[in-house]
Motif scaffolding. Sequence first.
Motif, PDB file in Angstrom:
ATOM      1  N   GLN A  34      79.145 -25.386  25.025  1.00 16.22           N
ATOM      2  CA  GLN A  34      77.769 -25.648  24.619  1.00 16.22           C
ATOM      3  C   GLN A  34      77.680 -26.523  23.366  1.00 16.22           C
ATOM      4  O   GLN A  34      76.868 -27.434  23.294  1.00 16.22           O
ATOM      5  CB  GLN A  34      77.013 -24.331  24.364  1.00 16.22           C
ATOM      6  CG  GLN A  34      76.690 -23.545  25.608  1.00 16.22           C
ATOM      7  CD  GLN A  34      77.911 -22.792  26.147  1.00 16.22           C
ATOM      8  OE1 GLN A  34      78.794 -22.413  25.401  1.00 16.22           O
ATOM      9  NE2 GLN A  34      77.947 -22.595  27.448  1.00 16.22           N
ATOM     10  N   THR A  35      78.516 -26.233  22.353  1.00 14.47           N
ATOM     11  CA  THR A  35      78.395 -26.938  21.076  1.00 14.47           C
ATOM     12  C   THR A  35      79.483 -27.988  20.853  1.00 14.47           C
ATOM     13  O   THR A  35      79.334 -28.853  19.995  1.00 14.47           O
ATOM     14  CB  THR A  35      78.462 -25.948  19.906  1.00 14.47           C
ATOM     15  OG1 THR A  35      79.768 -25.346  19.884  1.00 14.47           O
ATOM     16  CG2 THR A  35      77.386 -24.875  20.030  1.00 14.47           C
ATOM     17  N   GLY A  36      80.592 -27.874  21.568  1.00 18.81           N
ATOM     18  CA  GLY A  36      81.721 -28.761  21.339  1.00 18.81           C
ATOM     19  C   GLY A  36      82.581 -28.330  20.164  1.00 18.81           C
ATOM     20  O   GLY A  36      83.544 -29.014  19.817  1.00 18.81           O
ATOM     21  N   ASP A  37      82.241 -27.211  19.530  1.00 18.77           N
ATOM     22  CA  ASP A  37      83.025 -26.719  18.394  1.00 18.77           C
ATOM     23  C   ASP A  37      84.417 -26.299  18.846  1.00 18.77           C
ATOM     24  O   ASP A  37      84.598 -25.781  19.954  1.00 18.77           O
ATOM     25  CB  ASP A  37      82.340 -25.513  17.747  1.00 18.77           C
ATOM     26  CG  ASP A  37      81.039 -25.877  17.052  1.00 18.77           C
ATOM     27  OD1 ASP A  37      80.759 -27.080  16.874  1.00 18.77           O
ATOM     28  OD2 ASP A  37      80.293 -24.946  16.697  1.00 18.77           O
ATOM     29  N   LEU A  38      85.406 -26.521  17.961  1.00 20.06           N
ATOM     30  CA  LEU A  38      86.776 -26.085  18.202  1.00 20.06           C
ATOM     31  C   LEU A  38      87.073 -24.887  17.318  1.00 20.06           C
ATOM     32  O   LEU A  38      86.670 -24.855  16.147  1.00 20.06           O
ATOM     33  CB  LEU A  38      87.763 -27.206  17.867  1.00 20.06           C
ATOM     34  CG  LEU A  38      87.693 -28.461  18.727  1.00 20.06           C
ATOM     35  CD1 LEU A  38      88.669 -29.511  18.196  1.00 20.06           C
ATOM     36  CD2 LEU A  38      87.994 -28.144  20.178  1.00 20.06           C
ATOM     37  N   PHE A  39      87.809 -23.935  17.867  1.00 23.20           N
ATOM     38  CA  PHE A  39      88.167 -22.717  17.138  1.00 23.20           C
ATOM     39  C   PHE A  39      89.680 -22.541  17.205  1.00 23.20           C
ATOM     40  O   PHE A  39      90.238 -22.349  18.293  1.00 23.20           O
ATOM     41  CB  PHE A  39      87.459 -21.506  17.746  1.00 23.20           C
ATOM     42  CG  PHE A  39      85.969 -21.653  17.778  1.00 23.20           C
ATOM     43  CD1 PHE A  39      85.207 -21.357  16.654  1.00 23.20           C
ATOM     44  CD2 PHE A  39      85.332 -22.117  18.914  1.00 23.20           C
ATOM     45  CE1 PHE A  39      83.829 -21.503  16.672  1.00 23.20           C
ATOM     46  CE2 PHE A  39      83.949 -22.273  18.949  1.00 23.20           C
ATOM     47  CZ  PHE A  39      83.200 -21.964  17.820  1.00 23.20           C
ATOM     48  N   LEU A  40      90.315 -22.609  16.051  1.00 19.26           N
ATOM     49  CA  LEU A  40      91.764 -22.460  15.957  1.00 19.26           C
ATOM     50  C   LEU A  40      92.081 -21.128  15.310  1.00 19.26           C
ATOM     51  O   LEU A  40      91.593 -20.832  14.217  1.00 19.26           O
ATOM     52  CB  LEU A  40      92.361 -23.597  15.117  1.00 19.26           C
ATOM     53  CG  LEU A  40      93.871 -23.540  14.883  1.00 19.26           C
ATOM     54  CD1 LEU A  40      94.640 -23.674  16.194  1.00 19.26           C
ATOM     55  CD2 LEU A  40      94.282 -24.631  13.903  1.00 19.26           C
ATOM     56  N   THR A  41      92.887 -20.320  15.991  1.00 24.16           N
ATOM     57  CA  THR A  41      93.343 -19.050  15.435  1.00 24.16           C
ATOM     58  C   THR A  41      94.845 -19.153  15.217  1.00 24.16           C
ATOM     59  O   THR A  41      95.589 -19.549  16.121  1.00 24.16           O
ATOM     60  CB  THR A  41      93.027 -17.878  16.388  1.00 24.16           C
ATOM     61  OG1 THR A  41      91.628 -17.899  16.682  1.00 24.16           O
ATOM     62  CG2 THR A  41      93.398 -16.551  15.747  1.00 24.16           C
ATOM     63  N   ILE A  42      95.277 -18.806  13.992  1.00 22.91           N
ATOM     64  CA  ILE A  42      96.683 -18.898  13.616  1.00 22.91           C
ATOM     65  C   ILE A  42      97.182 -17.498  13.284  1.00 22.91           C
ATOM     66  O   ILE A  42      96.558 -16.785  12.501  1.00 22.91           O
ATOM     67  CB  ILE A  42      96.870 -19.837  12.402  1.00 22.91           C
ATOM     68  CG1 ILE A  42      96.255 -21.209  12.693  1.00 22.91           C
ATOM     69  CG2 ILE A  42      98.345 -19.957  12.037  1.00 22.91           C
ATOM     70  CD1 ILE A  42      96.168 -22.122  11.498  1.00 22.91           C
ATOM     71  N   SER A  43      98.303 -17.144  13.894  1.00 22.74           N
ATOM     72  CA  SER A  43      98.859 -15.809  13.715  1.00 22.74           C
ATOM     73  C   SER A  43     100.357 -15.859  14.001  1.00 22.74           C
ATOM     74  O   SER A  43     100.879 -16.897  14.410  1.00 22.74           O
ATOM     75  CB  SER A  43      98.165 -14.836  14.676  1.00 22.74           C
ATOM     76  OG  SER A  43      98.622 -13.526  14.476  1.00 22.74           O
ATOM     77  N   LYS A  44     101.038 -14.741  13.787  1.00 23.46           N
ATOM     78  CA  LYS A  44     102.456 -14.660  14.152  1.00 23.46           C
ATOM     79  C   LYS A  44     102.634 -14.355  15.634  1.00 23.46           C
ATOM     80  O   LYS A  44     103.732 -14.480  16.164  1.00 23.46           O
ATOM     81  CB  LYS A  44     103.173 -13.604  13.305  1.00 23.46           C
ATOM     82  CG  LYS A  44     103.392 -14.054  11.874  1.00 23.46           C
ATOM     83  CD  LYS A  44     104.248 -13.047  11.121  1.00 23.46           C
ATOM     84  CE  LYS A  44     104.521 -13.532   9.714  1.00 23.46           C
ATOM     85  NZ  LYS A  44     105.403 -12.611   8.990  1.00 23.46           N
ATOM     86  N   THR A  45     101.558 -13.950  16.295  1.00 22.16           N
ATOM     87  CA  THR A  45     101.548 -13.749  17.744  1.00 22.16           C
ATOM     88  C   THR A  45     100.340 -14.488  18.292  1.00 22.16           C
ATOM     89  O   THR A  45      99.371 -14.739  17.568  1.00 22.16           O
ATOM     90  CB  THR A  45     101.453 -12.251  18.116  1.00 22.16           C
ATOM     91  OG1 THR A  45     100.246 -11.721  17.553  1.00 22.16           O
ATOM     92  CG2 THR A  45     102.656 -11.465  17.604  1.00 22.16           C
ATOM     93  N   TYR A  46     100.391 -14.847  19.554  1.00 22.58           N
ATOM     94  CA  TYR A  46      99.246 -15.529  20.140  1.00 22.58           C
ATOM     95  C   TYR A  46      98.032 -14.609  20.125  1.00 22.58           C
ATOM     96  O   TYR A  46      98.112 -13.458  20.546  1.00 22.58           O
ATOM     97  CB  TYR A  46      99.540 -15.955  21.576  1.00 22.58           C
ATOM     98  CG  TYR A  46     100.527 -17.099  21.664  1.00 22.58           C
ATOM     99  CD1 TYR A  46     100.231 -18.346  21.113  1.00 22.58           C
ATOM    100  CD2 TYR A  46     101.743 -16.933  22.298  1.00 22.58           C
ATOM    101  CE1 TYR A  46     101.130 -19.390  21.184  1.00 22.58           C
ATOM    102  CE2 TYR A  46     102.650 -17.981  22.387  1.00 22.58           C
ATOM    103  CZ  TYR A  46     102.329 -19.202  21.828  1.00 22.58           C
ATOM    104  OH  TYR A  46     103.220 -20.234  21.907  1.00 22.58           O
ATOM    105  N   ALA A  47      96.917 -15.120  19.648  1.00 25.33           N
ATOM    106  CA  ALA A  47      95.669 -14.354  19.562  1.00 25.33           C
ATOM    107  C   ALA A  47      95.003 -14.357  20.936  1.00 25.33           C
ATOM    108  O   ALA A  47      94.004 -15.047  21.175  1.00 25.33           O
ATOM    109  CB  ALA A  47      94.758 -14.960  18.498  1.00 25.33           C
TER     110      ALA A  47
END
Length: 151
Positions: A34-47
């Motif tokens: 809908q918005t084209g926003d990107l969301f990056l999640t950084i962790s030691k395991t895949y979120a």
Amino acid sequence: MSFSPTRSYVQYRPDIQHFTPFWERKYVLTHSDQTGDLFLTISKTYALDQVNEMRDEVLGKWMVHQDGIPFIGEVLVGNEDIDYSVQNIRYNIFKKEMPTALQGIFYGERWLLEMNPFLTQSPIYILFKSNHPEFRGYQSFGYVRDYLRLS
């Protein structure tokens, strides 16, 4: 879709700090249609809690290898539950939008790249996962430096 830093959001999970070594970092990049926003999640395991039913996320990590430190990503094009024609569409969308996704990941980790400039020389390989051989396999997407925005 083109990359816009103002439409890019980064979340560090509690197990990650700015000084956490690059080889311990895992990335999940999602977006909003809908918005084209990107969301990056950084962790030691895949979120994996960030993965939606569309399965249009990009997963990534740094691999320490005897020949260098490639950035390895993966996307799910499809499986037995996804029709061939839909997989064809997904494959083409992933290929077209991968540069934007990679810009989002490396923009989100710009501090890490500034502190470890050798990572900008890392080659990028993305694994396209599918039950159809024509949509499956690793593809090269150049080098990290190719996706860094000059300010």
